[in-house]
Design an enzyme around this catalytic site. Structure first.
Site, PDB file in Angstrom:
ATOM      1  N   LYS A 281      13.721 -50.718 -51.281  1.00  0.00           N
ATOM      2  CA  LYS A 281      13.401 -51.310 -52.574  1.00  0.00           C
ATOM      3  C   LYS A 281      11.928 -51.045 -52.936  1.00  0.00           C
ATOM      4  CE  LYS A 281      16.536 -55.306 -52.157  1.00  0.00           C
ATOM      5  NZ  LYS A 281      17.322 -55.121 -53.391  1.00  0.00           N
ATOM      6  N   ARG A 355      27.895 -56.447 -50.263  1.00  0.00           N
ATOM      7  CA  ARG A 355      29.343 -56.223 -50.327  1.00  0.00           C
ATOM      8  C   ARG A 355      29.887 -55.739 -48.991  1.00  0.00           C
ATOM      9  NH1 ARG A 355      28.304 -52.135 -55.128  1.00  0.00           N
ATOM     10  NH2 ARG A 355      26.615 -53.663 -55.295  1.00  0.00           N
TER      11      ARG A 355
END
Length: 500
Positions: A281, A355
């Site tokens: 990130k 996920r």
């Protein structure tokens, strides 16, 4: 804090502070009118001189003499025609916050009087529950690593008044529920606000264990990485591959319903820090990725709520917890892993990791043959773009479950908005090298929905809902901190389920 009902008429109420409502039309109603007449039209004078205009949350504390109450607390509630639970919540929170800055020890709230019927069971429940929840909301303090945040709070007793009317049982129930939900929400916020070097997967285990040990209907099981490997949870393990901090899978069972009742499964994403892994990130605001476990913290908060209230319900709470960090052993973009379900996954972006851990958690949860499954996760930045900080994203394979959750959000001011899960979106996550890709490979956009479509592949034939809380789980800026959402929504749902 002690919460109670007060059935005395206004002139007999003994308290430090008496809270009453003022609307922006200047017309006094209910308790406000009675208190005004008993105090030489004092409130009329305040309104006439614009010492209070009735704006939502505007609060004035007025000393009085010769009465059984020491202070009148005027609380602005906006337009009378627009009086709602949301505005009531804002007004109550503002007034309690103001009172908490004083040395007063007791308060009786009659803010509702003249605006809502306290003898209506549903209204009574909502009014008292919001009152208790609001206290816990404004009294939350983060002090673990900053002791100077500690404020001395003298307030010890909060009552909801009926002005001589019978206090129906729903008032007491609302206070009990609001107190339990409020305390659990404080825990959710606390866990979220803790730095990642304290709030590790192992720390979450210790908190869950302390909660579950208090109730004889509760049991706790914790899976370590070796056990996960044996169960072939390679999707989850691919996320923690780069971390030295060991991953944990918390499985808490609460069996307080009938033996024939199928359990409700609640799953919460527990990435205690998310760097993005190899798909690193940007550094800006990366510190906020300590909040990537707010689905887990809410799940643990729900454990506390159901065990404290001892709800007659069967539930299983599952928290897959780990860190997502880069290292020489971390999963690489393009790696293919085989999930517990046997589905192969091409990991095209290691920052789409939530996920991956949820996939194995949802697969594992199916062994309980649940009535339904709900997962909560700070899953996608796309949800922040779509819905901002107001609504959680809601996706489901069941219209009935989606409607129930939507209504629970409306009832608690913890709102959701449903997004579609159609084949068109599912077709965006195809892979040339695995059964499914963890991000879209066919077209751009709809990242929140494609993440939901990914999760749907791991829920079997069970009714399931996914709540994306990426935009609502924490606030930014000067008031930076965890919000505790969606505790209100999910508490409402579980309480409702316990009645069926």
């Amino acid at each position: 804090m002690k919460f109670a009902t007060n059935k005395k008429i206004i002139n007999e109420i003994k308290t430090d502070c008496l809270m009453i409502s003022v609307f922006n039309d200047g017309k006094l109603r209910g308790a406000a009118k009675l208190v005004n007449n008993a105090n030489g039209k004092l409130i009329d004078d305040f309104i006439k001189n614009k010492d209070i205009q009735g704006k939502i949350g505007q609060t004035r504390i007025i000393p009085v003499t010769g009465k059984s109450y020491k202070r009148i607390v005027l609380v602005g509630c906006g337009k009378f025609e627009d009086f709602s639970q949301k505005n009531y919540r804002k007004a109550i929170a503002s007034a309690l916050s103001k009172i908490s800055q004083t040395n007063h020890k007791s308060v009786v709230s009659l803010v509702h009087d003249g605006a809502e019927k306290i003898d209506n069971p549903n209204k009574a429940y909502r009014l008292s529950r919001v009152l208790a929840e609001s206290w816990h909301s404004i009294s939350y303090q983060y002090t673990t690593t900053k002791k100077s945040n500690l404020r001395k709070l003298d307030l010890r007793k909060i009552e909801i008044g009926t002005n001589g009317k019978k206090a129906i049982k729903d008032l007491k129930t609302g206070l009990e529920h609001g107190d339990a939900i409020g305390k659990a929400t404080k825990l959710v916020r606390h866990l979220g606000d803790l730095p990642a070097n304290i709030c590790t997967p192992t720390y979450l285990v210790s908190v869950a264990r302390k909660i579950m040990n208090k109730n004889k209907s509760a049991t706790l099981k914790v899976l370590n990485e070796a056990q996960m490997k044996k169960l072939k949870m390679n999707s989850l393990l691919s996320v923690t591959a780069g971390a030295s901090e060991p991953a944990k899978m918390i499985v808490a069972e609460f069996n307080n319903g009938s033996k024939s009742q199928k359990p409700i499964v609640v799953v919460g994403k527990g990435i205690t820090f998310d760097t993005g892994g190899i798909s690193l990130k940007p550094s800006n605001k990366m510190d906020e990725m300590k909040y990537d476990m707010c689905g887990a913290s809410t799940t643990i908060g729900l454990m506390q709520m159901v065990t404290e209230l001892n709800l007659p319900i069967n539930a299983v709470f599952v928290v897959p917890a780990c860190e997502n960090v880069p290292s020489s052993t971390a999963t690489l973009p393009g790696d293919v892993v085989t999930s517990m379900s046997g589905t192969t996954i091409e990991v095209l972006n290691t920052d789409a990791e939530g996920r991956l851990i949820l996939a194995d958690a949802l697969t594992y949860a199916q062994r309980y043959k649940p009535k339904l499954m709900i997962d909560m996760a700070t899953l996608t930045g796309a949800c922040v773009v779509a819905l901002g900080a107001h609504h959680s994203g809601l996706m489901s394979n069941s219209d009935q479950l989606a409607d129930q959750l939507f209504q629970c959000g409306q009832s608690t001011d913890d709102v959701t908005w449903r997004l579609p899960l159609t084949e068109d979106y599912a077709n965006q996550i195809v892979s040339n090298f695995a059964d499914v890709a963890n991000i879209s490979t066919r077209g751009s956009g709809a990242g929140t929905i494609t993440a939901g479509c990914f999760l749907q592949k791991f829920v079997g034939d069970y009714d399931w809902a996914h709540i994306d809380i990426a935009g609502v789980a924490w606030a930014e800026g000067a008031n930076k901190g965890a919000t505790g959402r969606p505790m209100g929504l999910m508490s409402e749902f579980l309480i409702n389920e316990s009645k069926t």
